[in-house]
Design an enzyme around this catalytic site. Structure first.
Site, PDB file in Angstrom:
ATOM      1  N   GLU A 241     122.207 -69.297  -4.992  1.00 38.56           N
ATOM      2  CA  GLU A 241     121.103 -70.189  -5.254  1.00 38.56           C
ATOM      3  C   GLU A 241     121.421 -71.606  -4.664  1.00 38.56           C
ATOM      4  O   GLU A 241     122.887 -71.825  -4.862  1.00 38.56           O
ATOM      5  CB  GLU A 241     121.503 -69.606  -7.252  1.00 38.56           C
ATOM      6  CG  GLU A 241     120.927 -71.323  -7.851  1.00 38.56           C
ATOM      7  CD  GLU A 241     121.146 -71.138  -9.050  1.00 38.56           C
ATOM      8  OE1 GLU A 241     120.977 -69.830  -9.432  1.00 38.56           O
ATOM      9  OE2 GLU A 241     121.604 -71.946 -10.169  1.00 38.56           O
TER      10      GLU A 241
ATOM     11  N   GLU B  97     120.105 -80.826 -11.048  1.00 38.69           N
ATOM     12  CA  GLU B  97     120.047 -80.240 -12.428  1.00 38.69           C
ATOM     13  C   GLU B  97     120.798 -81.996 -13.839  1.00 38.69           C
ATOM     14  O   GLU B  97     121.316 -82.146 -12.849  1.00 38.69           O
ATOM     15  CB  GLU B  97     121.085 -79.305 -12.544  1.00 38.69           C
ATOM     16  CG  GLU B  97     120.676 -78.035 -12.094  1.00 38.69           C
ATOM     17  CD  GLU B  97     121.037 -77.094 -12.636  1.00 38.69           C
ATOM     18  OE1 GLU B  97     120.889 -76.075 -13.533  1.00 38.69           O
ATOM     19  OE2 GLU B  97     122.125 -76.417 -11.665  1.00 38.69           O
TER      20      GLU B  97
END
Length: 271
Positions: free
Chosen positions: A148, A153
């Site tokens: 990933e 974020e």
């Protein structure tokens, strides 16, 4: 998207130590030298929802592995729209509907191996928000073994602190071994900034406004546990609500509706 972009190779203006004034919306960070634009979404269309020729939705309210609270819908449900294309941007909206919170999670239909991936974003505010711009493997079957790449974020209880992170079998948040960089962007929730990752066979680097603040290098051991990043990944945009990280310090429903605004998404690859 409020700017017109031509398909051409450009020189990277800010490699690792400079940034663009967030007040100058006409200034755009350019891709590293030797890269050319291969895919773009400018959100300039007349449709009110993302182009389904380019994007697909993930839907449901099953927690998504992080005990998240939101129910992801395919753009709209009844009179509630959670993925709105308007005035040159995409707005992903988390909103209260009865006893649940609705939101959207969209993914590119195309995938790429290596490149420079960027988006111009304005983040939502409020405790409980968890916006993300990230990548997952096209043919992934296991997490974290297949990898990933988190380009950006942020969680609302730690406002304006953005992170770029990778997860794999050896390095992931379940083991608390994830590899990550973070940076305080004082206006991340009030102004647009450009978030990017450069991914090559040698490294993954995270950028904000042209400044490199995270580097993860390929150890060249040929071990998938430490480097599964050698196959096609697709791009994802979503706004989660609550969950193990987003709700770690509680949630504030007065922050709803919360809006995560995307000006554009662009993909460059080496010529």
């Amino acid at each position: 998207m409020r700017h017109l972009l031509l398909l051409f190779s450009v020189t990277f203006v800010n490699i690792c130590n400079a940034s663009v004034s967030p007040d100058n919306r006409q200034t755009e960070i350019q891709a590293p030298e030797g890269y050319a634009l291969v895919w773009q979404e400018e959100f300039n269309g007349t449709a009110s929802l993302p182009d389904t020729a380019k994007w697909w939705y993930e839907t449901g309210n099953h927690g998504w592995g992080n005990h998240e609270i939101q129910n992801y819908i395919a753009g709209f449900a009844g009179n509630d729209t959670c993925a709105l294309v308007s005035d040159g941007t995409l707005q992903i909206i988390a909103k209260k509907k009865g006893d649940e919170v609705l939101s959207s999670r969209i993914n590119t239909k195309e995938s790429w191996t290596y490149g420079y991936f960027e988006a111009r974003l304005k983040l939502p505010a409020g405790k409980g928000t968890w916006p993300a711009f990230w990548m997952m493997p096209r043919d992934g079957k296991t997490w974290p073994g297949d990898g990933e790449i988190d380009i950006m974020e942020e969680v609302g209880y730690d406002p304006n602190v953005v992170l770029s992170t990778i997860h794999c079998e050896a390095y992931n948040h379940r083991k608390n071994t994830q590899k990550s960089g973070n940076k305080l962007i004082p206006t991340a929730q009030s102004e647009f900034h450009i978030y990017a990752v450069e991914w090559t066979e040698d490294f993954i680097k995270g950028y904000v406004d042209g400044e490199c603040y995270f580097t993860f290098e390929n150890d060249k051991t040929g071990n998938k546990d430490t480097w599964p990043f050698n196959k096609p990944f697709y791009l994802k945009l979503n706004l989660a609500w609550g969950g193990d990280w987003g709700g770690a310090k509680g949630i504030d429903e007065t922050a709803l509706p919360a809006i995560y605004e995307i000006d554009y998404v662009r993909v460059y690859q080496k010529k």
